[in-house]
Design a protein around this motif. Structure first.
Motif, PDB file in Angstrom:
ATOM      1  N   GLY A 169      19.294 -49.870 -71.781  1.00 17.16           N
ATOM      2  CA  GLY A 169      18.794 -49.651 -70.420  1.00 17.16           C
ATOM      3  C   GLY A 169      17.506 -48.853 -70.363  1.00 17.16           C
ATOM      4  N   HIS A 190      13.745 -51.916 -66.320  1.00 15.97           N
ATOM      5  CA  HIS A 190      14.541 -52.280 -67.495  1.00 15.97           C
ATOM      6  C   HIS A 190      13.617 -52.792 -68.597  1.00 15.97           C
ATOM      7  CE1 HIS A 190      17.504 -54.129 -70.096  1.00 15.97           C
ATOM      8  NE2 HIS A 190      18.433 -53.463 -69.430  1.00 15.97           N
ATOM      9  N   THR A 200      20.749 -53.211 -62.915  1.00 12.68           N
ATOM     10  CA  THR A 200      19.725 -52.491 -63.687  1.00 12.68           C
ATOM     11  C   THR A 200      20.096 -51.007 -63.794  1.00 12.68           C
ATOM     12  OG1 THR A 200      18.086 -54.072 -62.897  1.00 12.68           O
ATOM     13  CG2 THR A 200      17.237 -52.047 -63.867  1.00 12.68           C
TER      14      THR A 200
END
Ligand SMILES: NC(=O)c1ccc[n+]([C@@H]2O[C@H](COP(=O)([O-])OP(=O)(O)OC[C@H]3O[C@@H](n4cnc5c(N)ncnc54)[C@H](OP(=O)(O)O)[C@@H]3O)[C@@H](O)[C@H]2O)c1
Length: 382
Positions: A169, A190, A200
């Motif tokens: 991430g 991201h 996200t």
């Protein structure tokens, strides 16, 4: 010709699913679709595809009133209206998708599932319903689509364990100190995938990987002990299956959701799609354990998942509302963790779940968090 109805056609997965349909006009046809806020997208799609049924909030129905079309404002009623040969693609975000998934399974419709929260909050019910239904539940999530590819022609009994990968991430290299001050914009960047806002943020907190472990448990009937997740920053390997005979099969490919979407839609076929992927440019590849000090939600979430029942619903609802508040810039990033922990401490646990109980509890958790964080009040009873 496969007829497909898409729940959440205006979202990231919905739009890409429509692209796949439009790229294969002799294979797929869009039967119906739903939106929540982006009504103008549905109008444009209807002009092009002459939909048979749509679902959108009632106040926007006048846009379609002149058309020959079935109009709904309730997702479950929309699903209930679908003929038995229509395949449902559930691309809704959040637990709002659960009732529609269950409705489709009860009707025997095949379900192409992007809405992972359906399995997170209703996995036990869905697994049970599937035993009494002719429905097929086919994953769209990239890791689970990858697992399906690795498992083709093999028995699940031959599996030693599976590994799903996490990109790490937006904050994979951040310290806890840095995480305390990150912004909404930073969280939404991201590194590898372009996705909806909620997933996200879930990827940044690792809650998304918890959800995917739960998905793998229910989709493949694997015990939690046989499901692992590792950090793999390149997002080239999506999943790995270790077989008992020593063979290890991995699925590789670009970060392109149209591949798992096409895989789910095509069934046993192999339709053409030009995937742009050069293995010589994909190196080096890194695999590391998930750092539970920097991402404590992963271990917490998997422990909650293993207990099943109401705490999983608490965790999901707390996460949904916390992410919503963070995106609205009402709370800080690390408050997301705090809200989930607070709710898990506050709400009782039971294993006896029904759809109605799940939906009522989901609302109770949201109200509790809103009161705590927006009104500054605390509750004494629950
Ligand atoms: N995006 C990805 O690459 C990806 C990859 C793997 C798995 N997934 C999973 O796929 C699902 C969809 O993700 P996404 O990224 O496509 O989400 P998204 O871009 O936020 O789209 C969500 C869709 O759900 C609709 N929606 C939201 N709230 C609703 C409500 N209360 N009632 C009815 N419709 C509602 C939205 O409608 P409006 O836009 O009209 O408001 C939109 O069409 C999630 O479960 C996610 O975890 C996504």
């Amino acid at each position: 010709m496969k007829r497909i109805a898409i729940l959440g056609i205006s979202g990231s997965i919905g739009v890409q699913a429509l692209e796949v349909i439009e790229a294969n006009p002799s294979e797929f046809m869009l039967y119906g679709a739903t939106v929540h806020r982006r009504v103008e997208m549905l109008e444009a799609i209807h002009k092009k595809h002459a939909l048979t049924a749509v679902c959108l909030p009632k106040e926007h129905h006048q846009s379609f009133i002149e058309e020959e079309i079935s109009l709904f404002d309730d997702l479950v009623k929309f699903v209930a209206s679908l003929p038995e040969d229509v395949t449902l693609l559930n691309a809704l975000v959040g637990s709002v998708g659960l009732a529609s998934t269950i409705q489709a399974i009860e009707m025997g419709l095949d379900v192409l599932l992007a809405n992972k929260e359906s399995l997170v909050v209703g996995g036990e019910i869905i697994a049970e319903k599937l035993t009494q239904s002719s429905s097929k539940l086919i994953p769209i999530d990239s890791e689970h689509s990858a697992l399906s590819q690795c498992l083709r022609g093999r028995s699940i009994d031959d599996v030693e364990k599976v590994v799903i990968t996490a990109s790490g991430g937006s904050f994979r290299d951040y310290s806890r100190e840095q995480l305390a001050t990150v912004t909404r914009e930073e969280a939404l960047k991201h590194p590898n995938w372009s996705m909806g806002e909620k997933i996200t943020i879930d990827s940044a907190t690792m809650m998304n990987k918890v959800f995917e472990v739960i998905e793998a448990h229910y989709l493949f009937g694997l015990p939690y002990e046989k499901i692992e997740a590792v950090c793999h920053r390149e997002s080239v390997v999506h999943a790995i299956v270790y077989f008992k005979d020593g063979n290890i099969v991995a699925h590789i490919g670009p970060s392109d959701m149209r591949i798992p979407i096409l895989s789910a839609m095509q069934g046993e076929k192999c339709l053409p799609y030009r995937s742009i992927f050069d293995i010589t440019k994909a190196q080096p590849l890194h695999f590391e354990p998930i750092d539970s000090t920097r991402f404590p939600l992963f271990d917490l979430g998997v422990a909650v998942a293993k207990r099943k029942g109401l705490h999983t619903v608490t965790m999901n609802a707390a996460n949904e509302i916390a992410v919503e508040l963070f995106l609205a810039e009402k709370i800080r990033y690390l408050d997301i963790e705090h809200i989930i922990e607070t709710c898990l401490d506050y709400f009782d646990h039971t294993n006896d779940l029904t759809l109605d109980k799940i939906l009522a509890h989901d609302q109770a958790v949201r109200s509790y968090v809103k009161k705590l964080y927006l009104d500054g009040e605390t509750h004494d009873s629950h």
